[in-house]
Enzyme design. Structure first.
Site, short mmCIF file in Angstrom:
data_model
loop_
_atom_site.label_atom_id
_atom_site.label_comp_id
_atom_site.label_asym_id
_atom_site.label_seq_id
_atom_site.Cartn_x
_atom_site.Cartn_y
_atom_site.Cartn_z
N ASN A 1 49.11 31.93 52.55
CA ASN A 1 49.46 32.38 50.75
C ASN A 1 48.22 32.74 49.65
OD1 ASN A 1 52.67 32.32 49.15
ND2 ASN A 1 51.32 30.82 48.07
N HIS B 1 48.01 33.54 45.97
CA HIS B 1 48.24 33.12 45.10
C HIS B 1 47.11 33.85 43.65
CE1 HIS B 1 49.79 30.33 41.92
NE2 HIS B 1 48.94 30.10 41.57
N SER C 1 43.37 33.71 45.15
CA SER C 1 43.12 32.61 46.58
C SER C 1 43.71 32.65 47.03
CB SER C 1 43.67 30.93 45.40
OG SER C 1 42.69 30.67 44.78
N ASP D 1 51.42 25.08 46.27
CA ASP D 1 49.90 25.18 46.18
C ASP D 1 48.83 24.68 46.60
OD1 ASP D 1 51.14 27.76 45.01
OD2 ASP D 1 51.31 26.70 43.38
#
Ligand code: GRF
Length: 198
Positions: free
Chosen positions: A111, A113, A145, A154
């Site tokens: 993912n 972020h 990130s 996260d």
């Protein structure tokens, strides 16, 4: 060497998706990865159009069309398995993934972020909220990130991170605008790192 098949999950505009597609077609991921499927949770997500323009299969799997989270999750997993996806890339996907999804692709979900994790991550920390929080605490820098995804928001280990200065007079919008192009660099680079096993 066979290409890693990417499944990209989106909820909105899909500029990160575009960066990944471009990197696969003519950038650092050329010959190494390809976008095999794009899934949006909303039919109006513009990223679906972006995918179609590149001849990439793109579908909407809408939670509203399923009686419960389990059947919705099962459909997501089935679609990705049907396209032999080896790495799931979350790119502005706003729904929390169920444990069954994480289990089906454990160690194969990443993912992006828009901040320097582990700071400014967690529940409620998405979109504008992230940048508001960074500015409210007077941080001198933020960034992008790319991290592994596990059951917690996260939370997984960071794969690649790049810093961006916070400037005097920044608003959440100006900060987001400065970070977004950095996300677009970080995402393909991090995918390359992952598929190269570095
Ligand atoms: C990005 O800022 C990403 O970090 C966040 O949502 C935004 C998605 O933008 N998770 P886009 O849809 O890739 O343009």
């Amino acid at each position: 060497m066979s290409k890693t098949r990417l499944g990209v999950l989106i909820s909105g505009g899909g500029t990160n998706l575009q960066a990944i597609i471009d990197a696969c077609e003519a950038g650092p991921l050329k010959g190494r990865a390809e976008v095999a499927l794009v899934i949006a949770n909303k039919p109006e997500a513009y990223g679906l159009e972006r995918a179609k323009k590149h001849g990439i299969p793109a579908i909407c799997v809408n939670r509203k069309d399923f009686p419960d989270a389990a059947s919705f999750t099962a459909q997501l997993v089935e679609e990705l398995h049907a396209r032999q996806v080896g790495l799931v890339c979350l790119a502005g996907y706003l729904l929390k993934l169920e444990t069954a999804f994480i289990a089906a692709f454990r160690g194969k979900i990443v993912n992006i972020h828009p901040a320097l994790l582990p700071k400014f991550g967690g529940k409620g920390m998405y979109g504008r909220h992230v940048h508001e929080a960074v500015l409210a605490t007077g941080e001198k820098e933020s960034g992008a990130s790319l991290h592994w995804v596990d059951e917690d928001f996260d939370h997984g280990a960071v794969i690649l991170q790049r810093r961006v200065p916070v400037l005097p007079g920044d608003t959440p919008d100006t900060l987001a605008k400065r970070i977004l192009p950095v996300e677009h660099q970080v995402y393909p680079e991090a995918i390359l790192k992952v598929i190269s096993g570095k």
